[in-house]
Design a protein around this motif. Structure first.
Motif, PDB file in Angstrom:
ATOM      1  N   ILE B  74       1.515   3.987  -3.815  1.00 38.34           N
ATOM      2  CA  ILE B  74       1.097   4.992  -4.780  1.00 38.34           C
ATOM      3  C   ILE B  74      -0.252   4.629  -5.416  1.00 38.34           C
ATOM      4  CG2 ILE B  74       2.354   3.861  -6.668  1.00 38.34           C
ATOM      5  CD1 ILE B  74       2.090   7.678  -6.131  1.00 38.34           C
ATOM      6  N   ALA B  75      -0.584   3.337  -5.425  1.00 37.35           N
ATOM      7  CA  ALA B  75      -1.804   2.892  -6.112  1.00 37.35           C
ATOM      8  C   ALA B  75      -3.063   3.488  -5.502  1.00 37.35           C
ATOM      9  CB  ALA B  75      -1.883   1.362  -6.107  1.00 37.35           C
ATOM     10  N   THR B  76      -3.032   3.760  -4.185  1.00 40.03           N
ATOM     11  CA  THR B  76      -4.231   4.315  -3.539  1.00 40.03           C
ATOM     12  C   THR B  76      -3.949   5.664  -2.888  1.00 40.03           C
ATOM     13  OG1 THR B  76      -3.760   3.036  -1.525  1.00 40.03           O
ATOM     14  CG2 THR B  76      -5.297   2.057  -3.117  1.00 40.03           C
ATOM     15  N   LEU B  77      -2.884   6.307  -3.313  1.00 39.73           N
ATOM     16  CA  LEU B  77      -2.538   7.599  -2.708  1.00 39.73           C
ATOM     17  C   LEU B  77      -3.680   8.594  -2.842  1.00 39.73           C
ATOM     18  CD1 LEU B  77      -0.474   9.474  -1.377  1.00 39.73           C
ATOM     19  CD2 LEU B  77       0.383  10.030  -3.666  1.00 39.73           C
ATOM     20  N   GLU B  78      -4.374   8.549  -3.973  1.00 35.46           N
ATOM     21  CA  GLU B  78      -5.413   9.552  -4.240  1.00 35.46           C
ATOM     22  C   GLU B  78      -6.642   9.397  -3.343  1.00 35.46           C
ATOM     23  OE1 GLU B  78      -5.943  10.494  -8.605  1.00 35.46           O
ATOM     24  OE2 GLU B  78      -4.679   8.710  -8.722  1.00 35.46           O
ATOM     25  N   GLU B  79      -6.685   8.342  -2.519  1.00 36.58           N
ATOM     26  CA  GLU B  79      -7.840   8.180  -1.629  1.00 36.58           C
ATOM     27  C   GLU B  79      -7.782   9.134  -0.445  1.00 36.58           C
ATOM     28  OE1 GLU B  79      -8.283   4.075  -0.578  1.00 36.58           O
ATOM     29  OE2 GLU B  79      -8.636   3.444  -2.652  1.00 36.58           O
ATOM     30  N   SER B  80      -6.626   9.730  -0.195  1.00 35.45           N
ATOM     31  CA  SER B  80      -6.532  10.732   0.872  1.00 35.45           C
ATOM     32  C   SER B  80      -6.578  12.120   0.244  1.00 35.45           C
ATOM     33  CB  SER B  80      -5.240  10.568   1.677  1.00 35.45           C
ATOM     34  OG  SER B  80      -4.119  10.940   0.888  1.00 35.45           O
ATOM     35  N   ALA B  81      -7.001  13.102   1.025  1.00 37.65           N
ATOM     36  CA  ALA B  81      -7.077  14.476   0.514  1.00 37.65           C
ATOM     37  C   ALA B  81      -5.695  14.975   0.098  1.00 37.65           C
ATOM     38  CB  ALA B  81      -7.672  15.386   1.590  1.00 37.65           C
ATOM     39  N   GLU B  82      -4.685  14.680   0.932  1.00 35.21           N
ATOM     40  CA  GLU B  82      -3.334  15.139   0.601  1.00 35.21           C
ATOM     41  C   GLU B  82      -2.832  14.447  -0.664  1.00 35.21           C
ATOM     42  OE1 GLU B  82      -4.113  13.826   3.594  1.00 35.21           O
ATOM     43  OE2 GLU B  82      -4.219  15.656   4.815  1.00 35.21           O
ATOM     44  N   GLY B  83      -3.118  13.147  -0.749  1.00 40.27           N
ATOM     45  CA  GLY B  83      -2.665  12.410  -1.916  1.00 40.27           C
ATOM     46  C   GLY B  83      -3.312  12.909  -3.197  1.00 40.27           C
ATOM     47  N   ARG B  84      -4.606  13.177  -3.137  1.00 37.73           N
ATOM     48  CA  ARG B  84      -5.323  13.703  -4.315  1.00 37.73           C
ATOM     49  C   ARG B  84      -4.724  15.052  -4.729  1.00 37.73           C
ATOM     50  NH1 ARG B  84      -7.526  11.785  -8.397  1.00 37.73           N
ATOM     51  NH2 ARG B  84      -6.348  13.369  -9.424  1.00 37.73           N
ATOM     52  N   ALA B  85      -4.477  15.908  -3.742  1.00 39.12           N
ATOM     53  CA  ALA B  85      -3.917  17.229  -4.034  1.00 39.12           C
ATOM     54  C   ALA B  85      -2.521  17.104  -4.640  1.00 39.12           C
ATOM     55  CB  ALA B  85      -3.868  18.067  -2.754  1.00 39.12           C
ATOM     56  N   VAL B  86      -1.738  16.160  -4.125  1.00 37.85           N
ATOM     57  CA  VAL B  86      -0.384  15.964  -4.656  1.00 37.85           C
ATOM     58  C   VAL B  86      -0.440  15.507  -6.111  1.00 37.85           C
ATOM     59  CG1 VAL B  86       1.624  14.411  -4.528  1.00 37.85           C
ATOM     60  CG2 VAL B  86       0.804  15.590  -2.473  1.00 37.85           C
ATOM     61  N   CYS B 106       5.947  11.428  -4.544  1.00 36.86           N
ATOM     62  CA  CYS B 106       4.553  11.753  -4.200  1.00 36.86           C
ATOM     63  C   CYS B 106       4.199  11.255  -2.798  1.00 36.86           C
ATOM     64  CB  CYS B 106       3.604  11.138  -5.222  1.00 36.86           C
ATOM     65  SG  CYS B 106       3.673  11.917  -6.849  1.00 36.86           S
ATOM     66  N   MET B 107       4.664  10.063  -2.435  1.00 41.29           N
ATOM     67  CA  MET B 107       4.354   9.530  -1.103  1.00 41.29           C
ATOM     68  C   MET B 107       4.985  10.381  -0.014  1.00 41.29           C
ATOM     69  SD  MET B 107       2.396   7.035  -1.932  1.00 41.29           S
ATOM     70  CE  MET B 107       2.081   6.128  -0.424  1.00 41.29           C
ATOM     71  N   SER B 108       6.218  10.835  -0.230  1.00 39.46           N
ATOM     72  CA  SER B 108       6.852  11.704   0.765  1.00 39.46           C
ATOM     73  C   SER B 108       6.139  13.048   0.832  1.00 39.46           C
ATOM     74  CB  SER B 108       8.335  11.914   0.420  1.00 39.46           C
ATOM     75  OG  SER B 108       9.085  10.743   0.681  1.00 39.46           O
ATOM     76  N   ALA B 109       5.773  13.587  -0.328  1.00 35.94           N
ATOM     77  CA  ALA B 109       5.096  14.888  -0.343  1.00 35.94           C
ATOM     78  C   ALA B 109       3.764  14.819   0.398  1.00 35.94           C
ATOM     79  CB  ALA B 109       4.874  15.329  -1.787  1.00 35.94           C
ATOM     80  N   ALA B 110       3.012  13.742   0.175  1.00 33.07           N
ATOM     81  CA  ALA B 110       1.724  13.606   0.862  1.00 33.07           C
ATOM     82  C   ALA B 110       1.912  13.461   2.361  1.00 33.07           C
ATOM     83  CB  ALA B 110       0.970  12.398   0.299  1.00 33.07           C
ATOM     84  N   SER B 111       2.948  12.723   2.757  1.00 34.03           N
ATOM     85  CA  SER B 111       3.234  12.568   4.181  1.00 34.03           C
ATOM     86  C   SER B 111       3.572  13.914   4.801  1.00 34.03           C
ATOM     87  CB  SER B 111       4.396  11.577   4.362  1.00 34.03           C
ATOM     88  OG  SER B 111       4.736  11.445   5.720  1.00 34.03           O
ATOM     89  N   ILE B 145       4.412  20.951  -4.579  1.00 38.60           N
ATOM     90  CA  ILE B 145       4.012  20.811  -3.169  1.00 38.60           C
ATOM     91  C   ILE B 145       3.349  22.103  -2.685  1.00 38.60           C
ATOM     92  CG2 ILE B 145       4.865  20.511  -0.813  1.00 38.60           C
ATOM     93  CD1 ILE B 145       6.954  18.559  -1.972  1.00 38.60           C
ATOM     94  N   HIS B 146       3.911  23.244  -3.065  1.00 34.92           N
ATOM     95  CA  HIS B 146       3.240  24.507  -2.718  1.00 34.92           C
ATOM     96  C   HIS B 146       1.846  24.553  -3.340  1.00 34.92           C
ATOM     97  CE1 HIS B 146       6.367  26.475  -0.480  1.00 34.92           C
ATOM     98  NE2 HIS B 146       7.249  26.415  -1.469  1.00 34.92           N
ATOM     99  N   GLU B 147       1.736  24.113  -4.583  1.00 36.48           N
ATOM    100  CA  GLU B 147       0.434  24.121  -5.268  1.00 36.48           C
ATOM    101  C   GLU B 147      -0.558  23.204  -4.540  1.00 36.48           C
ATOM    102  OE1 GLU B 147      -0.830  25.861  -7.636  1.00 36.48           O
ATOM    103  OE2 GLU B 147      -2.702  24.720  -7.752  1.00 36.48           O
ATOM    104  N   ALA B 148      -0.096  22.036  -4.151  1.00 38.52           N
ATOM    105  CA  ALA B 148      -0.968  21.109  -3.421  1.00 38.52           C
ATOM    106  C   ALA B 148      -1.397  21.706  -2.088  1.00 38.52           C
ATOM    107  CB  ALA B 148      -0.244  19.777  -3.200  1.00 38.52           C
ATOM    108  N   ALA B 149      -0.473  22.393  -1.412  1.00 41.54           N
ATOM    109  CA  ALA B 149      -0.804  23.025  -0.124  1.00 41.54           C
ATOM    110  C   ALA B 149      -1.869  24.099  -0.327  1.00 41.54           C
ATOM    111  CB  ALA B 149       0.454  23.616   0.507  1.00 41.54           C
ATOM    112  N   ARG B 150      -1.738  24.872  -1.410  1.00 42.75           N
ATOM    113  CA  ARG B 150      -2.751  25.903  -1.680  1.00 42.75           C
ATOM    114  C   ARG B 150      -4.111  25.262  -1.956  1.00 42.75           C
ATOM    115  NH1 ARG B 150       1.688  28.545  -4.181  1.00 42.75           N
ATOM    116  NH2 ARG B 150       1.292  27.513  -6.167  1.00 42.75           N
ATOM    117  N   ALA B 151      -4.108  24.171  -2.709  1.00 43.34           N
ATOM    118  CA  ALA B 151      -5.366  23.492  -3.020  1.00 43.34           C
ATOM    119  C   ALA B 151      -6.021  22.957  -1.749  1.00 43.34           C
ATOM    120  CB  ALA B 151      -5.110  22.362  -4.015  1.00 43.34           C
ATOM    121  N   LEU B 152      -5.218  22.367  -0.876  1.00 42.37           N
ATOM    122  CA  LEU B 152      -5.770  21.844   0.376  1.00 42.37           C
ATOM    123  C   LEU B 152      -6.292  22.975   1.248  1.00 42.37           C
ATOM    124  CD1 LEU B 152      -3.026  19.175   1.117  1.00 42.37           C
ATOM    125  CD2 LEU B 152      -5.457  18.691   0.717  1.00 42.37           C
TER     126      LEU B 152
END
Lengths: 211, 158
Positions: B74-86, B106-111, B145-152
């Motif tokens: 989780i410490a570096t999740l935001e370094e990926s686009a999906e992680g940032r969106a999540v 959050c890790m499962s959602a980003a995956s 997760i829907h919100e993150a998908a829309r953002a991506l």
């Protein structure tokens, strides 16, 4: 469908009991107590006819170690009581779970005794076409013969699969908390070979051979 | 015997026995406590992290299997686009209550989003059913997760 829970034929049962006794004696021998039960048992064949062979095969295939991952639907089962896998685990498009919840989220290529978590190479569900749940012996025999329902295998391939595939062999070494298949592996292979070499005949419809 | 792998972009060599759960190594040997202990038996998903991009349960992942792998927490999740969106969606939707399970959520959602950019409710339920939340934030997790998908999707369009 007529359903009969048929016991093990008497003569093979007697031989199996003798084999189990040999295994028990072996278990009391210093240096052998860590060997799997299947390895301690006699390798002597307990069947002589194709029908006897298939009765053993059917019993093994219906054991939870085999049937739990050969379901008719899309949910694997677990444990000796064949309960549905927790976490709503599902088959997924490639029989390996769904995105973000694949089988290898937890299962590795070997058992993990610390967590009592089972594992073996290519841990996954059998394809839906290879679902055995609910089949009687007649249908199960047909499923084993038909490449459309046996993973595209010839009968020789089926024999090789159950002899060598480490995921099949796991059924005899399932780790803590799970019963191994109670028929020795080599006796199972001998039974399957006897059935195949005898023409792989189908039992009568309506019979369900279990332990 | 030692095991070398990368965790959050940093190469580490640890000396715990290879059958030690990765979660124990991260928290106790490396002091990385972002990944949470929940059940220790892969039943709750609180310890979910990524190994070579796949969501795994760290509590039943022997560290020996991490040798040579890329471990992300989780410490570096935001370094990926999906992680940032999540993470953004989690904050915007105010998903968190007590928060203990949320790193794993959050890790499962980003995956999920990395593999299925526009999941429907069924996809989300199937993917997230292994992540338990005793506060019952499931409806907000699904909305996030829907919100993150829309953002991506918006990023892709932009």
């Amino acid at each position: 469908m007529r359903t009969i829970r048929r016991a093990v034929p008497l003569r093979p049962l007697a031989v199996a009991l003798v084999a189990a006794g040999v295994g028990l004696l072996a278990a009391c021998t210093p240096g052998t107590h860590d060997e799997p039960a299947a390895a301690r048992a006699s390798s002597a064949s307990v069947v002589q006819t194709p029908a006897e062979g298939f009765a053993v095969v059917a019993r093994v295939l219906r054991h939870p170690r085999c049937l739990n991952c050969h379901p008719a639907g899309d949910r694997p089962r677990v444990g000796d009581d064949a309960r549905l896998h927790a976490m709503e685990v599902q088959r997924g498009p490639a029989n390996h779970g769904v995105d973000a919840l694949r089988c290898d989220a937890c299962h590795r290529d070997a058992n993990q005794p610390l967590a009592e978590l089972p594992g073996a190479p290519h841990w996954s569900l059998a394809p839906r076409s290879m679902g055995w749940e609910g089949l009687d012996d007649h249908a199960l025999a047909a499923a084993l013969r038909d490449p459309a329902t046996n993973g595209g295998r010839s009968l020789d391939d089926v024999l090789r699969h159950v002899t060598e595939d480490p995921l099949v062999l796991w059924g005899w070494d399932p780790g803590p908390g799970r019963s191994p298949v109670p028929v020795p592996h080599d006796a199972f292979v001998d039974a399957l070979r006897t059935w195949i070499e005898g023409g792989a005949p189908s039992p009568e419809p309506g019979i369900v051979t279990t332990f | 015997m030692s095991t070398t792998f990368t965790v959050d972009g940093r190469t580490v060599t640890v000396t715990s026995p290879p059958d030690t759960p990765l979660l124990w190594v991260l928290r106790d040997e490396l002091g990385l406590t972002g990944t949470k202990f929940g059940c220790g038996r892969a039943l709750c998903g609180a310890c979910t992290l990524h190994v070579d991009g796949e969501a795994v349960r760290a509590c039943v992942h022997p560290v020996g299997y991490a040798a040579g792998k890329d471990v992300r927490t989780i410490a570096t999740l935001e370094e990926s686009a999906e992680g940032r969106a999540v993470v953004d969606a989690w904050i915007a939707t105010e998903v968190v209550q007590c928060g203990w399970c949320q790193p794993g959520q959050c890790m499962s959602a980003a995956s999920l989003l990395a593999r299925k950019p526009t999941p429907d409710d069924e996809d989300i339920d199937a993917a997230m059913s292994g992540n338990l939340c005793r506060c019952g934030t499931y409806t907000r997790i699904r909305a996030a997760i829907h919100e993150a998908a829309r953002a991506l999707d918006g990023e892709a369009d932009g």
